[in-house]
Design an enzyme around this catalytic site. Structure first.
Site, PDB file in Angstrom:
ATOM      1  N   CYS A  17      13.751  10.757   7.115  1.00 38.70           N
ATOM      2  CA  CYS A  17      13.823  10.313   8.517  1.00 38.70           C
ATOM      3  C   CYS A  17      15.231  10.471   9.068  1.00 38.70           C
ATOM      4  O   CYS A  17      15.420  10.509  10.278  1.00 38.70           O
ATOM      5  CB  CYS A  17      13.450   8.845   8.634  1.00 38.70           C
ATOM      6  SG  CYS A  17      11.871   8.493   7.922  1.00 38.70           S
ATOM      7  N   GLU A  73      10.041  16.051  14.919  1.00 37.92           N
ATOM      8  CA  GLU A  73      10.583  15.950  13.570  1.00 37.92           C
ATOM      9  C   GLU A  73       9.980  17.079  12.721  1.00 37.92           C
ATOM     10  O   GLU A  73       8.754  17.149  12.589  1.00 37.92           O
ATOM     11  CB  GLU A  73      10.156  14.584  13.017  1.00 37.92           C
ATOM     12  CG  GLU A  73      11.143  13.954  12.130  1.00 37.92           C
ATOM     13  CD  GLU A  73      10.713  12.569  11.653  1.00 37.92           C
ATOM     14  OE1 GLU A  73       9.643  12.067  12.044  1.00 37.92           O
ATOM     15  OE2 GLU A  73      11.472  11.992  10.865  1.00 37.92           O
ATOM     16  N   LYS A  97       0.869  -1.183   0.000  1.00 35.07           N
ATOM     17  CA  LYS A  97       0.000   0.000   0.000  1.00 35.07           C
ATOM     18  C   LYS A  97       0.898   1.223   0.000  1.00 35.07           C
ATOM     19  O   LYS A  97       1.545   1.522   1.000  1.00 35.07           O
ATOM     20  CB  LYS A  97      -0.918   0.006   1.229  1.00 35.07           C
ATOM     21  CG  LYS A  97      -1.960   1.115   1.155  1.00 35.07           C
ATOM     22  CD  LYS A  97      -2.404   1.621   2.489  1.00 35.07           C
ATOM     23  CE  LYS A  97      -1.420   2.527   3.149  1.00 35.07           C
ATOM     24  NZ  LYS A  97      -1.059   3.771   2.429  1.00 35.07           N
ATOM     25  N   GLU A 148      10.195   1.127  10.334  1.00 27.65           N
ATOM     26  CA  GLU A 148      11.170   2.211  10.132  1.00 27.65           C
ATOM     27  C   GLU A 148      10.423   3.499  10.416  1.00 27.65           C
ATOM     28  O   GLU A 148       9.641   3.967   9.586  1.00 27.65           O
ATOM     29  CB  GLU A 148      11.676   2.224   8.688  1.00 27.65           C
ATOM     30  CG  GLU A 148      12.397   0.978   8.245  1.00 27.65           C
ATOM     31  CD  GLU A 148      13.679   0.728   8.992  1.00 27.65           C
ATOM     32  OE1 GLU A 148      14.161   1.637   9.689  1.00 27.65           O
ATOM     33  OE2 GLU A 148      14.178  -0.398   8.900  1.00 27.65           O
TER      34      GLU A 148
HETATM   35  C1  SIN Z   1      13.930   7.779   4.815  1.00 32.12           C
HETATM   36  O1  SIN Z   1      13.986   8.972   5.038  1.00 32.12           O
HETATM   37  O2  SIN Z   1      13.012   7.077   5.279  1.00 32.12           O
HETATM   38  C2  SIN Z   1      14.942   7.070   3.943  1.00 32.12           C
HETATM   39  C3  SIN Z   1      16.177   7.810   3.756  1.00 32.12           C
HETATM   40  C4  SIN Z   1      17.315   6.952   3.257  1.00 32.12           C
HETATM   41  O3  SIN Z   1      17.117   5.795   2.872  1.00 32.12           O
HETATM   42  O4  SIN Z   1      18.434   7.444   3.277  1.00 32.12           O
END
Ligand code: SIN
Length: 476
Positions: free
Chosen positions: A285, A379, A175, A251
Protein backbone atom coordinates in the site's frame (compact mmCIF):
# COMPACT_ATOMS: atom_id res chain seq x y z
CA UNK A 1 7.19 -28.44 0.58
CA UNK A 2 5.50 -26.76 3.49
CA UNK A 3 7.33 -26.82 6.84
CA UNK A 4 6.34 -29.59 9.21
CA UNK A 5 3.51 -28.73 11.60
CA UNK A 6 2.02 -26.07 9.33
CA UNK A 7 -1.61 -26.05 10.50
CA UNK A 8 -4.33 -26.19 7.88
CA UNK A 9 -7.29 -26.37 10.27
CA UNK A 10 -9.13 -23.35 11.63
CA UNK A 11 -8.04 -22.28 15.14
CA UNK A 12 -11.17 -21.95 17.28
CA UNK A 13 -11.45 -21.93 21.07
CA UNK A 14 -7.89 -23.18 21.48
CA UNK A 15 -8.49 -26.21 19.23
CA UNK A 16 -7.55 -27.03 15.67
CA UNK A 17 -10.94 -27.46 14.13
CA UNK A 18 -11.72 -29.18 10.87
CA UNK A 19 -14.30 -27.04 9.11
CA UNK A 20 -17.19 -28.80 7.31
CA UNK A 21 -15.25 -28.42 4.06
CA UNK A 22 -11.81 -27.41 2.77
CA UNK A 23 -10.46 -25.37 -0.12
CA UNK A 24 -7.35 -25.93 -2.21
CA UNK A 25 -4.63 -23.36 -1.73
CA UNK A 26 -2.34 -23.06 -4.77
CA UNK A 27 1.18 -21.71 -5.29
CA UNK A 28 1.10 -18.39 -7.13
CA UNK A 29 4.17 -19.21 -9.26
CA UNK A 30 3.32 -22.72 -10.52
CA UNK A 31 -0.38 -23.02 -9.76
CA UNK A 32 0.41 -26.38 -8.06
CA UNK A 33 -1.80 -27.32 -5.07
CA UNK A 34 -0.13 -26.43 -1.79
CA UNK A 35 -2.61 -27.47 0.90
CA UNK A 36 -6.21 -28.32 1.66
CA UNK A 37 -7.24 -25.61 4.12
CA UNK A 38 -10.27 -25.46 6.43
CA UNK A 39 -13.05 -23.44 4.81
CA UNK A 40 -15.04 -21.92 7.68
CA UNK A 41 -18.76 -21.26 7.11
CA UNK A 42 -21.09 -18.86 8.92
CA UNK A 43 -22.29 -21.52 11.38
CA UNK A 44 -18.74 -22.36 12.50
CA UNK A 45 -18.00 -18.63 12.69
CA UNK A 46 -20.90 -18.22 15.16
CA UNK A 47 -19.33 -20.86 17.42
CA UNK A 48 -16.03 -19.02 17.27
CA UNK A 49 -17.80 -15.79 18.17
CA UNK A 50 -19.37 -17.32 21.29
CA UNK A 51 -16.01 -18.74 22.36
CA UNK A 52 -14.40 -15.33 21.89
CA UNK A 53 -17.03 -13.54 23.99
CA UNK A 54 -16.45 -15.99 26.83
CA UNK A 55 -12.66 -15.71 26.58
CA UNK A 56 -12.83 -11.92 26.48
CA UNK A 57 -14.31 -11.71 29.97
CA UNK A 58 -11.31 -13.66 31.27
CA UNK A 59 -8.51 -12.06 29.21
CA UNK A 60 -9.42 -8.45 30.01
CA UNK A 61 -9.00 -9.25 33.73
CA UNK A 62 -5.43 -10.55 33.34
CA UNK A 63 -2.83 -8.14 34.62
CA UNK A 64 -0.99 -6.18 31.93
CA UNK A 65 2.22 -7.88 33.09
CA UNK A 66 0.66 -11.33 32.57
CA UNK A 67 -0.55 -10.39 29.09
CA UNK A 68 2.85 -8.89 28.30
CA UNK A 69 4.60 -12.09 29.38
CA UNK A 70 2.61 -14.20 26.89
CA UNK A 71 3.30 -11.66 24.17
CA UNK A 72 7.02 -11.70 25.01
CA UNK A 73 7.10 -15.49 24.63
CA UNK A 74 5.16 -15.19 21.35
CA UNK A 75 7.78 -12.73 20.09
CA UNK A 76 10.62 -15.12 20.91
CA UNK A 77 8.85 -18.03 19.23
CA UNK A 78 8.18 -15.99 16.07
CA UNK A 79 11.89 -15.22 15.80
CA UNK A 80 12.79 -18.87 16.45
CA UNK A 81 10.40 -19.85 13.64
CA UNK A 82 11.55 -17.20 11.17
CA UNK A 83 12.68 -19.78 8.62
CA UNK A 84 9.43 -21.79 8.39
CA UNK A 85 7.39 -18.58 8.39
CA UNK A 86 9.43 -17.10 5.53
CA UNK A 87 9.09 -20.38 3.63
CA UNK A 88 5.31 -20.46 4.09
CA UNK A 89 5.02 -16.90 2.77
CA UNK A 90 7.17 -17.76 -0.26
CA UNK A 91 4.99 -20.75 -1.03
CA UNK A 92 1.55 -19.30 -0.41
CA UNK A 93 1.88 -15.74 -1.76
CA UNK A 94 5.23 -15.68 -3.56
CA UNK A 95 7.31 -13.36 -1.36
CA UNK A 96 11.04 -13.91 -2.05
CA UNK A 97 12.41 -15.85 0.90
CA UNK A 98 15.05 -13.29 1.85
CA UNK A 99 12.36 -10.59 1.95
CA UNK A 100 10.16 -12.97 3.95
CA UNK A 101 12.82 -13.15 6.66
CA UNK A 102 12.78 -9.36 6.90
CA UNK A 103 9.01 -9.43 7.21
CA UNK A 104 9.22 -11.91 10.08
CA UNK A 105 11.58 -9.55 11.94
CA UNK A 106 9.18 -6.66 11.23
CA UNK A 107 6.20 -8.77 12.39
CA UNK A 108 8.00 -9.84 15.57
CA UNK A 109 8.88 -6.18 16.23
CA UNK A 110 5.21 -5.35 16.78
CA UNK A 111 4.86 -8.18 19.29
CA UNK A 112 7.99 -7.13 21.18
CA UNK A 113 6.89 -3.48 21.33
CA UNK A 114 3.39 -4.27 22.62
CA UNK A 115 4.68 -6.92 25.08
CA UNK A 116 6.55 -4.03 26.69
CA UNK A 117 3.82 -1.41 26.29
CA UNK A 118 1.14 -3.57 27.96
CA UNK A 119 2.67 -2.49 31.29
CA UNK A 120 2.46 1.20 30.42
CA UNK A 121 -1.26 1.69 29.91
CA UNK A 122 -1.36 4.69 32.21
CA UNK A 123 -4.36 6.71 33.31
CA UNK A 124 -4.48 10.41 34.24
CA UNK A 125 -5.63 12.44 37.22
CA UNK A 126 -7.29 15.78 36.61
CA UNK A 127 -7.01 18.61 39.18
CA UNK A 128 -10.61 19.08 40.23
CA UNK A 129 -12.26 22.53 40.24
CA UNK A 130 -14.55 21.19 43.01
CA UNK A 131 -12.76 20.53 46.35
CA UNK A 132 -15.28 17.76 47.12
CA UNK A 133 -14.36 15.73 44.03
CA UNK A 134 -11.48 13.72 42.66
CA UNK A 135 -11.35 13.26 38.87
CA UNK A 136 -9.46 10.66 36.89
CA UNK A 137 -9.26 8.98 33.54
CA UNK A 138 -8.70 5.25 33.34
CA UNK A 139 -8.31 3.10 30.27
CA UNK A 140 -10.24 -0.07 29.46
CA UNK A 141 -9.97 -2.59 26.62
CA UNK A 142 -12.46 -1.79 23.83
CA UNK A 143 -13.68 -5.39 23.91
CA UNK A 144 -13.78 -8.25 21.39
CA UNK A 145 -12.13 -7.44 18.06
CA UNK A 146 -12.73 -8.77 14.56
CA UNK A 147 -9.68 -8.43 12.29
CA UNK A 148 -9.35 -8.90 8.53
CA UNK A 149 -5.80 -9.13 7.18
CA UNK A 150 -4.40 -9.00 3.62
CA UNK A 151 -2.10 -11.37 1.75
CA UNK A 152 0.70 -8.92 0.87
CA UNK A 153 2.28 -8.87 4.37
CA UNK A 154 0.74 -12.07 5.77
CA UNK A 155 2.76 -12.04 9.01
CA UNK A 156 3.25 -8.35 9.82
CA UNK A 157 -0.37 -7.37 9.25
CA UNK A 158 -1.48 -10.09 11.70
CA UNK A 159 0.88 -8.97 14.45
CA UNK A 160 0.36 -5.23 13.80
CA UNK A 161 -3.31 -5.76 14.70
CA UNK A 162 -3.29 -8.72 17.11
CA UNK A 163 -0.35 -7.70 19.33
CA UNK A 164 -1.71 -4.29 20.45
CA UNK A 165 -5.23 -5.70 20.82
CA UNK A 166 -4.02 -8.58 23.01
CA UNK A 167 -1.76 -6.25 25.02
CA UNK A 168 -4.72 -3.93 25.66
CA UNK A 169 -6.78 -6.85 27.00
CA UNK A 170 -8.92 -7.50 23.91
CA UNK A 171 -9.50 -10.85 22.24
CA UNK A 172 -9.15 -11.19 18.47
CA UNK A 173 -10.83 -13.32 15.85
CA UNK A 174 -8.94 -12.96 12.61
CA UNK A 175 -9.97 -13.73 9.05
CA UNK A 176 -6.85 -13.97 6.90
CA UNK A 177 -6.92 -13.42 3.13
CA UNK A 178 -7.83 -16.56 1.15
CA UNK A 179 -4.41 -16.32 -0.55
CA UNK A 180 -2.38 -16.49 2.68
CA UNK A 181 -4.16 -18.39 5.48
CA UNK A 182 -1.17 -20.56 6.44
CA UNK A 183 1.07 -17.79 7.78
CA UNK A 184 -1.76 -16.62 10.07
CA UNK A 185 -2.47 -20.18 11.23
CA UNK A 186 1.23 -20.79 11.94
CA UNK A 187 1.35 -17.58 14.00
CA UNK A 188 -1.72 -18.77 15.93
CA UNK A 189 0.07 -22.06 16.62
CA UNK A 190 2.94 -20.09 18.12
CA UNK A 191 0.49 -18.00 20.17
CA UNK A 192 -0.91 -21.24 21.60
CA UNK A 193 2.61 -22.51 22.32
CA UNK A 194 3.43 -19.19 24.05
CA UNK A 195 0.59 -19.84 26.51
CA UNK A 196 -2.12 -17.77 24.84
CA UNK A 197 -5.44 -18.61 26.47
CA UNK A 198 -8.04 -20.42 24.32
CA UNK A 199 -10.09 -18.14 22.04
CA UNK A 200 -7.97 -15.07 22.78
CA UNK A 201 -6.65 -15.31 19.20
CA UNK A 202 -8.70 -17.33 16.72
CA UNK A 203 -8.04 -17.72 12.97
CA UNK A 204 -10.83 -18.49 10.51
CA UNK A 205 -9.74 -19.21 6.92
CA UNK A 206 -12.67 -19.07 4.55
CA UNK A 207 -13.70 -18.70 0.93
CA UNK A 208 -16.86 -16.95 2.15
CA UNK A 209 -15.43 -13.72 3.59
CA UNK A 210 -18.74 -11.89 3.30
CA UNK A 211 -20.79 -14.56 5.12
CA UNK A 212 -18.22 -15.11 7.87
CA UNK A 213 -17.58 -11.39 8.37
CA UNK A 214 -21.32 -10.67 8.60
CA UNK A 215 -21.53 -12.86 11.71
CA UNK A 216 -19.03 -10.60 13.48
CA UNK A 217 -20.07 -7.29 11.97
CA UNK A 218 -23.73 -7.67 12.92
CA UNK A 219 -23.08 -8.74 16.50
CA UNK A 220 -23.05 -5.78 18.92
CA UNK A 221 -20.75 -7.69 21.31
CA UNK A 222 -17.91 -7.31 18.80
CA UNK A 223 -16.68 -3.83 19.68
CA UNK A 224 -14.03 -3.20 17.06
CA UNK A 225 -13.33 -3.93 13.41
CA UNK A 226 -9.80 -3.62 12.11
CA UNK A 227 -9.16 -4.13 8.40
CA UNK A 228 -6.28 -3.81 5.95
CA UNK A 229 -7.19 -4.11 2.29
CA UNK A 230 -8.73 -2.26 -0.62
CA UNK A 231 -10.62 1.02 -0.32
CA UNK A 232 -13.69 -0.47 -2.01
CA UNK A 233 -14.00 -3.28 0.56
CA UNK A 234 -13.11 -0.90 3.41
CA UNK A 235 -16.01 1.36 2.47
CA UNK A 236 -18.47 -1.55 2.60
CA UNK A 237 -17.14 -2.72 5.97
CA UNK A 238 -17.32 0.83 7.34
CA UNK A 239 -21.02 1.00 6.45
CA UNK A 240 -21.71 -2.44 7.93
CA UNK A 241 -19.85 -1.67 11.17
CA UNK A 242 -21.75 1.61 11.60
CA UNK A 243 -24.98 -0.23 12.48
CA UNK A 244 -23.54 -1.47 15.78
CA UNK A 245 -21.27 1.60 16.15
CA UNK A 246 -18.08 -0.42 16.29
CA UNK A 247 -14.71 1.20 16.79
CA UNK A 248 -13.01 1.09 13.44
CA UNK A 249 -9.51 1.00 11.94
CA UNK A 250 -9.18 0.93 8.16
CA UNK A 251 -5.80 0.69 6.42
CA UNK A 252 -6.77 1.03 2.77
CA UNK A 253 -5.24 1.70 -0.62
CA UNK A 254 -2.45 4.13 -1.41
CA UNK A 255 -0.82 5.83 -4.37
CA UNK A 256 2.47 7.10 -3.03
CA UNK A 257 4.37 9.87 -4.80
CA UNK A 258 8.19 9.77 -4.72
CA UNK A 259 9.67 13.22 -5.36
CA UNK A 260 13.36 13.69 -6.16
CA UNK A 261 14.50 17.34 -6.13
CA UNK A 262 17.47 18.68 -8.08
CA UNK A 263 19.65 18.75 -4.94
CA UNK A 264 18.99 15.09 -4.02
CA UNK A 265 21.84 12.65 -3.54
CA UNK A 266 21.17 10.89 -6.84
CA UNK A 267 22.70 7.54 -5.99
CA UNK A 268 20.88 7.25 -2.67
CA UNK A 269 17.61 8.51 -4.16
CA UNK A 270 17.73 5.87 -6.90
CA UNK A 271 18.45 3.10 -4.38
CA UNK A 272 15.59 4.30 -2.15
CA UNK A 273 13.21 4.52 -5.10
CA UNK A 274 13.99 0.87 -5.89
CA UNK A 275 13.08 -0.11 -2.32
CA UNK A 276 10.01 2.13 -2.16
CA UNK A 277 8.71 0.82 -5.47
CA UNK A 278 9.81 -2.82 -5.71
CA UNK A 279 9.59 -4.05 -2.10
CA UNK A 280 7.30 -7.09 -2.24
CA UNK A 281 7.22 -6.76 -6.05
CA UNK A 282 5.32 -3.48 -5.77
CA UNK A 283 2.51 -5.21 -3.86
CA UNK A 284 2.40 -2.78 -0.98
CA UNK A 285 0.00 0.00 0.00
CA UNK A 286 2.98 2.30 0.52
CA UNK A 287 4.61 1.46 -2.84
CA UNK A 288 5.96 4.47 -4.75
CA UNK A 289 3.51 4.55 -7.64
CA UNK A 290 4.43 7.92 -9.15
CA UNK A 291 8.04 9.06 -9.36
CA UNK A 292 8.41 12.82 -9.91
CA UNK A 293 11.96 13.93 -10.75
CA UNK A 294 13.17 17.51 -11.14
CA UNK A 295 13.84 18.32 -14.77
CA UNK A 296 17.54 19.10 -14.04
CA UNK A 297 18.26 15.51 -12.93
CA UNK A 298 15.43 13.68 -14.72
CA UNK A 299 17.47 12.00 -17.46
CA UNK A 300 20.34 10.96 -15.18
CA UNK A 301 17.87 9.64 -12.59
CA UNK A 302 15.81 7.74 -15.19
CA UNK A 303 18.90 6.15 -16.72
CA UNK A 304 20.39 5.05 -13.37
CA UNK A 305 17.00 3.86 -12.11
CA UNK A 306 16.21 1.83 -15.26
CA UNK A 307 19.68 0.31 -15.12
CA UNK A 308 19.23 -0.74 -11.46
CA UNK A 309 15.74 -2.09 -12.16
CA UNK A 310 17.14 -4.15 -15.04
CA UNK A 311 19.48 -5.87 -12.56
CA UNK A 312 16.66 -7.02 -10.23
CA UNK A 313 16.53 -10.80 -10.23
CA UNK A 314 13.13 -12.27 -11.00
CA UNK A 315 12.45 -15.90 -10.17
CA UNK A 316 11.49 -18.69 -7.80
CA UNK A 317 10.58 -17.14 -4.42
CA UNK A 318 12.44 -19.95 -2.65
CA UNK A 319 15.69 -19.12 -4.45
CA UNK A 320 18.03 -17.10 -2.20
CA UNK A 321 18.99 -14.85 -5.12
CA UNK A 322 15.44 -13.85 -6.07
CA UNK A 323 14.43 -10.23 -5.53
CA UNK A 324 11.12 -10.22 -7.42
CA UNK A 325 8.82 -13.23 -7.13
CA UNK A 326 5.52 -13.92 -8.85
CA UNK A 327 2.52 -11.68 -8.35
CA UNK A 328 -0.10 -13.15 -6.07
CA UNK A 329 -2.34 -14.46 -8.86
CA UNK A 330 -3.16 -14.20 -12.56
CA UNK A 331 -5.65 -11.36 -12.03
CA UNK A 332 -2.94 -9.27 -10.35
CA UNK A 333 -0.53 -9.88 -13.24
CA UNK A 334 -3.26 -9.04 -15.78
CA UNK A 335 -3.95 -5.71 -14.00
CA UNK A 336 -0.28 -4.76 -14.10
CA UNK A 337 -0.14 -5.68 -17.79
CA UNK A 338 -3.25 -3.59 -18.47
CA UNK A 339 -1.73 -0.54 -16.72
CA UNK A 340 1.43 -0.94 -18.77
CA UNK A 341 -0.44 -1.26 -22.08
CA UNK A 342 -2.67 1.72 -21.24
CA UNK A 343 0.33 3.95 -20.49
CA UNK A 344 2.14 2.84 -23.66
CA UNK A 345 -0.98 3.36 -25.78
CA UNK A 346 -1.17 6.94 -24.44
CA UNK A 347 2.41 7.64 -25.47
CA UNK A 348 4.59 6.64 -22.48
CA UNK A 349 8.08 5.30 -23.26
CA UNK A 350 9.20 1.92 -21.90
CA UNK A 351 12.75 2.13 -20.54
CA UNK A 352 12.93 -1.60 -19.82
CA UNK A 353 11.12 -4.71 -18.56
CA UNK A 354 7.40 -5.32 -18.71
CA UNK A 355 7.27 -8.83 -20.19
CA UNK A 356 4.74 -11.12 -18.54
CA UNK A 357 5.08 -14.88 -18.11
CA UNK A 358 2.16 -16.33 -16.15
CA UNK A 359 2.11 -14.58 -12.79
CA UNK A 360 5.63 -13.14 -13.27
CA UNK A 361 6.02 -9.61 -14.61
CA UNK A 362 9.50 -8.24 -15.31
CA UNK A 363 10.03 -5.02 -13.32
CA UNK A 364 9.35 -2.17 -15.72
CA UNK A 365 10.16 1.54 -15.96
CA UNK A 366 8.03 4.00 -17.90
CA UNK A 367 9.06 7.54 -18.82
CA UNK A 368 7.12 10.49 -20.25
CA UNK A 369 3.90 9.10 -18.81
CA UNK A 370 0.92 11.33 -19.71
CA UNK A 371 -1.22 12.54 -16.80
CA UNK A 372 -4.25 10.73 -18.27
CA UNK A 373 -2.64 7.28 -17.81
CA UNK A 374 -4.50 4.92 -15.47
CA UNK A 375 -1.27 4.02 -13.69
CA UNK A 376 -1.12 7.56 -12.26
CA UNK A 377 -4.56 7.24 -10.70
CA UNK A 378 -5.20 3.61 -9.78
CA UNK A 379 -3.12 1.44 -7.48
CA UNK A 380 -1.08 -0.87 -9.76
CA UNK A 381 0.09 -3.22 -6.99
CA UNK A 382 2.87 -4.50 -9.19
CA UNK A 383 6.41 -3.90 -10.44
CA UNK A 384 5.93 -0.95 -12.80
CA UNK A 385 7.45 2.47 -12.07
CA UNK A 386 6.23 5.54 -13.98
CA UNK A 387 8.61 8.53 -14.00
CA UNK A 388 7.49 12.12 -14.62
CA UNK A 389 9.35 15.41 -14.47
CA UNK A 390 8.61 18.73 -12.75
CA UNK A 391 10.25 22.13 -12.44
CA UNK A 392 8.94 23.91 -9.34
CA UNK A 393 8.42 22.78 -5.75
CA UNK A 394 4.77 23.94 -5.76
CA UNK A 395 4.15 21.97 -8.93
CA UNK A 396 5.57 18.79 -7.36
CA UNK A 397 3.45 19.32 -4.24
CA UNK A 398 0.29 19.91 -6.28
CA UNK A 399 0.86 16.79 -8.41
CA UNK A 400 1.62 14.67 -5.34
CA UNK A 401 -1.54 15.82 -3.56
CA UNK A 402 -3.75 15.42 -6.66
CA UNK A 403 -4.85 11.95 -5.59
CA UNK A 404 -7.82 10.67 -3.60
CA UNK A 405 -5.32 8.59 -1.59
CA UNK A 406 -3.12 9.84 1.26
CA UNK A 407 -1.11 7.01 2.77
CA UNK A 408 2.63 7.49 2.13
CA UNK A 409 4.82 10.00 0.29
CA UNK A 410 8.59 10.17 -0.20
CA UNK A 411 10.82 13.12 -0.94
CA UNK A 412 14.53 13.54 -1.64
CA UNK A 413 16.31 16.81 -0.99
CA UNK A 414 19.27 18.21 0.97
CA UNK A 415 17.43 21.49 1.61
CA UNK A 416 16.09 21.43 5.17
CA UNK A 417 13.59 24.23 4.60
CA UNK A 418 12.14 22.44 1.60
CA UNK A 419 11.98 19.17 3.52
CA UNK A 420 9.84 20.88 6.18
CA UNK A 421 7.65 22.77 3.71
CA UNK A 422 6.98 19.60 1.75
CA UNK A 423 6.40 17.44 4.85
CA UNK A 424 3.82 19.95 6.09
CA UNK A 425 2.17 20.37 2.69
CA UNK A 426 1.87 16.71 1.70
CA UNK A 427 -1.58 15.30 2.49
CA UNK A 428 -0.28 11.90 3.52
CA UNK A 429 -0.17 10.01 6.82
CA UNK A 430 3.47 8.96 6.35
CA UNK A 431 6.26 11.08 4.84
CA UNK A 432 9.71 9.64 4.18
CA UNK A 433 12.32 12.42 3.91
CA UNK A 434 15.39 10.90 2.29
CA UNK A 435 13.92 7.59 3.51
CA UNK A 436 12.51 4.95 1.18
CA UNK A 437 11.36 2.65 3.99
CA UNK A 438 9.83 4.58 6.91
CA UNK A 439 7.69 1.66 8.22
CA UNK A 440 8.65 0.52 11.73
CA UNK A 441 6.66 -1.04 14.59
CA UNK A 442 7.28 1.99 16.82
CA UNK A 443 5.76 4.68 14.56
CA UNK A 444 2.19 5.35 13.40
CA UNK A 445 1.11 3.74 10.12
CA UNK A 446 -2.06 4.92 8.41
CA UNK A 447 -3.49 7.32 5.93
CA UNK A 448 -5.69 10.29 5.11
CA UNK A 449 -8.52 10.63 2.57
CA UNK A 450 -9.44 7.33 0.85
CA UNK A 451 -6.45 5.62 2.46
CA UNK A 452 -8.40 5.01 5.64
CA UNK A 453 -9.09 5.82 9.24
CA UNK A 454 -6.90 5.35 12.31
CA UNK A 455 -3.28 4.47 12.92
CA UNK A 456 -1.49 1.23 13.74
CA UNK A 457 1.95 0.88 15.31
CA UNK A 458 3.63 2.60 18.26
CA UNK A 459 1.58 4.05 21.10
CA UNK A 460 -1.15 5.05 18.63
CA UNK A 461 -1.71 1.38 17.77
CA UNK A 462 -2.32 0.57 21.43
CA UNK A 463 -4.63 3.55 22.06
CA UNK A 464 -6.78 2.26 19.21
CA UNK A 465 -7.77 -0.74 21.35
CA UNK A 466 -8.47 1.24 24.53
CA UNK A 467 -11.55 3.12 25.67
CA UNK A 468 -11.14 6.22 27.78
CA UNK A 469 -13.23 6.14 30.92
CA UNK A 470 -13.67 9.25 33.06
CA UNK A 471 -14.31 8.61 36.77
CA UNK A 472 -15.52 11.36 39.09
CA UNK A 473 -15.50 10.59 42.83
CA UNK A 474 -17.25 12.67 45.49
CA UNK A 475 -15.14 12.32 48.61
CA UNK A 476 -17.34 14.06 51.21
C1 SIN B 1 1.10 -2.59 3.50
O1 SIN B 1 1.46 -2.52 2.34
O2 SIN B 1 -0.10 -2.67 3.80
C2 SIN B 1 2.09 -2.60 4.65
C3 SIN B 1 3.41 -2.11 4.29
C4 SIN B 1 4.24 -1.73 5.49
O3 SIN B 1 3.87 -2.01 6.64
O4 SIN B 1 5.27 -1.11 5.28
Amino acid sequence: MLPENTPKEAFIDGRWALAPKTFTLRRPDTGAPLAEVADVDAETARKALEAQIEADAHWRKQTPAARGAVLRRWYELILEHAEPLARIMALEMGKPIREGRKEVAYAAGFVEWYAEEAKRIYGTTIPSPDPAKRLMVIKAPVGPVYAITPWNFPAAMVTRKAAPALAAGCTVTLKPAEESPLTALYLARLWQEAGGHPATLQVLPTTDPVGVSRVFLEDPRIRKLTFTGSTAVGQQLYAQAAKTMKRIALELGGHAPFIAFEDADLEKAVAAAITAKFRNGGQSCVAANRIYVHRAIHDRFAEAFAEAVGRLRVGDPLDEATEIGPLVNAAAAAKVEAHLSDALARGARLLGGGKRRGTFVEPAVLARVPLSAKILEEETFGPVAPILSFEREEEALAMANASPYGLAAYLWTRDLGRAWRMSEGLEFGIVGVNDGLPSTPVAPFGGMKLSGIGREGGKWGLDAFLEIKYVSVVIT
